[in-house]
Motif scaffolding. Structure first.
Motif, PDB file in Angstrom:
ATOM      1  N   TYR A 236       0.836  -1.198   0.000  1.00 15.07           N
ATOM      2  CA  TYR A 236       0.000   0.000   0.000  1.00 15.07           C
ATOM      3  C   TYR A 236       0.874   1.252   0.000  1.00 15.07           C
ATOM      4  O   TYR A 236       0.665   2.166  -0.796  1.00 15.07           O
ATOM      5  CB  TYR A 236      -0.949   0.015   1.212  1.00 15.07           C
TER       6      TYR A 236
ATOM      7  N   ASN B 169       1.021   4.078  -2.823  1.00 12.18           N
ATOM      8  CA  ASN B 169       0.592   5.409  -2.391  1.00 12.18           C
ATOM      9  C   ASN B 169       1.663   6.457  -2.684  1.00 12.18           C
ATOM     10  O   ASN B 169       1.362   7.592  -3.039  1.00 12.18           O
ATOM     11  CB  ASN B 169       0.285   5.383  -0.888  1.00 12.18           C
TER      12      ASN B 169
ATOM     13  N   GLN C 243      -6.062   7.721  -4.806  1.00 13.00           N
ATOM     14  CA  GLN C 243      -7.241   8.499  -4.425  1.00 13.00           C
ATOM     15  C   GLN C 243      -8.395   8.250  -5.391  1.00 13.00           C
ATOM     16  O   GLN C 243      -9.563   8.373  -5.039  1.00 13.00           O
ATOM     17  CB  GLN C 243      -6.924  10.008  -4.450  1.00 13.00           C
TER      18      GLN C 243
ATOM     19  N   GLN D  30     -12.048   2.459  -2.728  1.00 12.39           N
ATOM     20  CA  GLN D  30     -11.145   1.823  -1.772  1.00 12.39           C
ATOM     21  C   GLN D  30     -11.376   0.307  -1.649  1.00 12.39           C
ATOM     22  O   GLN D  30     -10.447  -0.435  -1.358  1.00 12.39           O
ATOM     23  CB  GLN D  30     -11.232   2.529  -0.417  1.00 12.39           C
ATOM     24  N   TYR D  31     -12.598  -0.169  -1.913  1.00 13.81           N
ATOM     25  CA  TYR D  31     -12.823  -1.627  -1.825  1.00 13.81           C
ATOM     26  C   TYR D  31     -12.127  -2.345  -2.987  1.00 13.81           C
ATOM     27  O   TYR D  31     -11.693  -3.497  -2.848  1.00 13.81           O
ATOM     28  CB  TYR D  31     -14.328  -1.954  -1.776  1.00 13.81           C
TER      29      TYR D  31
ATOM     30  N   LEU E  78      -9.300  -1.099  -4.389  1.00 13.07           N
ATOM     31  CA  LEU E  78      -7.882  -0.992  -4.038  1.00 13.07           C
ATOM     32  C   LEU E  78      -7.516  -2.096  -3.041  1.00 13.07           C
ATOM     33  O   LEU E  78      -6.475  -2.743  -3.170  1.00 13.07           O
ATOM     34  CB  LEU E  78      -7.610   0.389  -3.433  1.00 13.07           C
TER      35      LEU E  78
ATOM     36  N   PRO F  51     -11.226  -4.438   2.955  1.00 16.61           N
ATOM     37  CA  PRO F  51     -11.367  -2.978   3.053  1.00 16.61           C
ATOM     38  C   PRO F  51     -11.123  -2.488   4.487  1.00 16.61           C
ATOM     39  O   PRO F  51     -10.559  -1.416   4.687  1.00 16.61           O
ATOM     40  CB  PRO F  51     -12.826  -2.741   2.639  1.00 16.61           C
TER      41      PRO F  51
ATOM     42  N   LEU G 265      -7.443  -2.204   5.055  1.00 21.31           N
ATOM     43  CA  LEU G 265      -6.929  -1.031   4.337  1.00 21.31           C
ATOM     44  C   LEU G 265      -7.193   0.234   5.157  1.00 21.31           C
ATOM     45  O   LEU G 265      -6.305   1.097   5.284  1.00 21.31           O
ATOM     46  CB  LEU G 265      -7.583  -0.925   2.946  1.00 21.31           C
ATOM     47  N   SER G 266      -8.408   0.354   5.729  1.00 26.40           N
ATOM     48  CA  SER G 266      -8.723   1.519   6.573  1.00 26.40           C
ATOM     49  C   SER G 266      -7.749   1.612   7.744  1.00 26.40           C
ATOM     50  O   SER G 266      -7.254   2.692   8.063  1.00 26.40           O
ATOM     51  CB  SER G 266     -10.140   1.399   7.150  1.00 26.40           C
TER      52      SER G 266
ATOM     53  N   LYS H 180      -4.392   2.916   6.642  1.00 30.66           N
ATOM     54  CA  LYS H 180      -4.437   4.354   6.352  1.00 30.66           C
ATOM     55  C   LYS H 180      -4.511   5.167   7.645  1.00 30.66           C
ATOM     56  O   LYS H 180      -3.874   6.202   7.760  1.00 30.66           O
ATOM     57  CB  LYS H 180      -5.620   4.665   5.432  1.00 30.66           C
TER      58      LYS H 180
END
Lengths: 191, 191
Positions: A152, A156, A164, A168-169, A171, A179, A182-183, A186
């Motif tokens: 990631y 990024n 961006q 996001q799901y 990605l 997901p 991933l959150s 971040k």
């Protein structure tokens, strides 16, 4: 001839002006609304697509019924299931418009005719596929060497606008994580 | 001209007999003994290699000092760090002869000259890179969808001779597992 593809071609090979006029008739211009499929898994794959504007994802259906995204394509990229395209067989992948996407589509048969009439374009396709394969070699290196979190951060840092841009799901699917995870990654970065 | 490359070229494009005579001077024939390096990570990559006979692996050095194999090449395949080759930059990978290996090497500059003199060969390179990229798409699908054990069984079923041919520690590296775990998988299959 569409200016986006024309510029892309002329970046990679020399084509005479009278040959350029020929090109138009070989491609079909299409717009796919967001979430529409360009190609369905299991369907005979007889086309490849040049992205003029927009974004698509290449995915397959996992045994548990979820969709696994393995790649994206944006402006100036070609997308297809290239094994199925060259062998004229059923596709192992689906391709969906992540955004409303304008493409130029060409069939395998039309491409053969085009390359007979404008053989200079073989050098264009040689260079674009060499680049795509080179990118795949680096992608494999990343998949072997990086943790999901490092992956990631790598993407990024390298492609912030793209990270961006995509949902996001998708990605998360591309990175091979949920997901929710991933959150978390971040959030960790922000805190 | 070497018969192996000649047949491979003529499978993919038409080249006139007088042009074929030209080809020889652009390639350098070399034999690498087992374990010799064709390319070293960090070294400027200015060549690509067509495997006439033998086998090579493409690998990089992980942070812990071990070598991670990400791909193999055997007869009728091209190998190089293609990003570094096209950009004339330092290689991210090394390439080593897994067996004593005979290759035809061509530099980027020589390839440019060759394609100017025999432009028909662009179609040959277009097709070989399209196939290589198509194989990379399928490889990515396998990496996302299969466990390490399933990956072994897949390759063993698809390419049994190859699986026997390469040293098992390199096969384990390619599969992303330890040699011990590879032994376990193989034992489980027999029992």
């Amino acid at each position: 001839m569409n200016n986006v593809l024309l510029s892309h071609i002329l970046n990679h090979c020399s084509v005479k002006p009278d040959q350029l006029d020929l090109l138009d008739s070989f491609f079909e211009y299409r717009i796919y609304k967001k979430n529409k499929l360009l190609l369905s898994e299991g369907q005979r794959c007889h086309e490849k697509f040049f992205i003029i504007k927009g974004c698509t994802n290449l995915f397959y259906l996992k045994q548990n019924g979820t969709e696994q995204t393995i790649d994206f394509a944006i402006e100036n990229w070609w997308t297809s299931d290239f094994m199925a395209f060259q062998q004229n067989t059923a596709s192992q992948f689906s391709i969906r418009a992540v955004e409303t996407t304008a493409v130029l589509a060409i069939t395998y048969e039309q491409q053969c005719k085009l390359l007979q009439q404008v053989p200079e374009l073989s050098e264009y396709f040689h260079r674009t596929f060499q680049r795509a394969y080179a990118a795949a070699q680096i992608r494999l290196k990343l998949l072997y060497g990086y943790s999901k979190e490092e992956l990631y951060h790598h993407f990024n840092q390298k492609f912030p606008a793209f990270i961006q841009r995509v949902p996001q799901y998708l990605l998360a699917s591309f990175l091979g994580i949920t997901p929710e995870y991933l959150s978390e990654i971040k959030k960790k970065r922000i805190s």
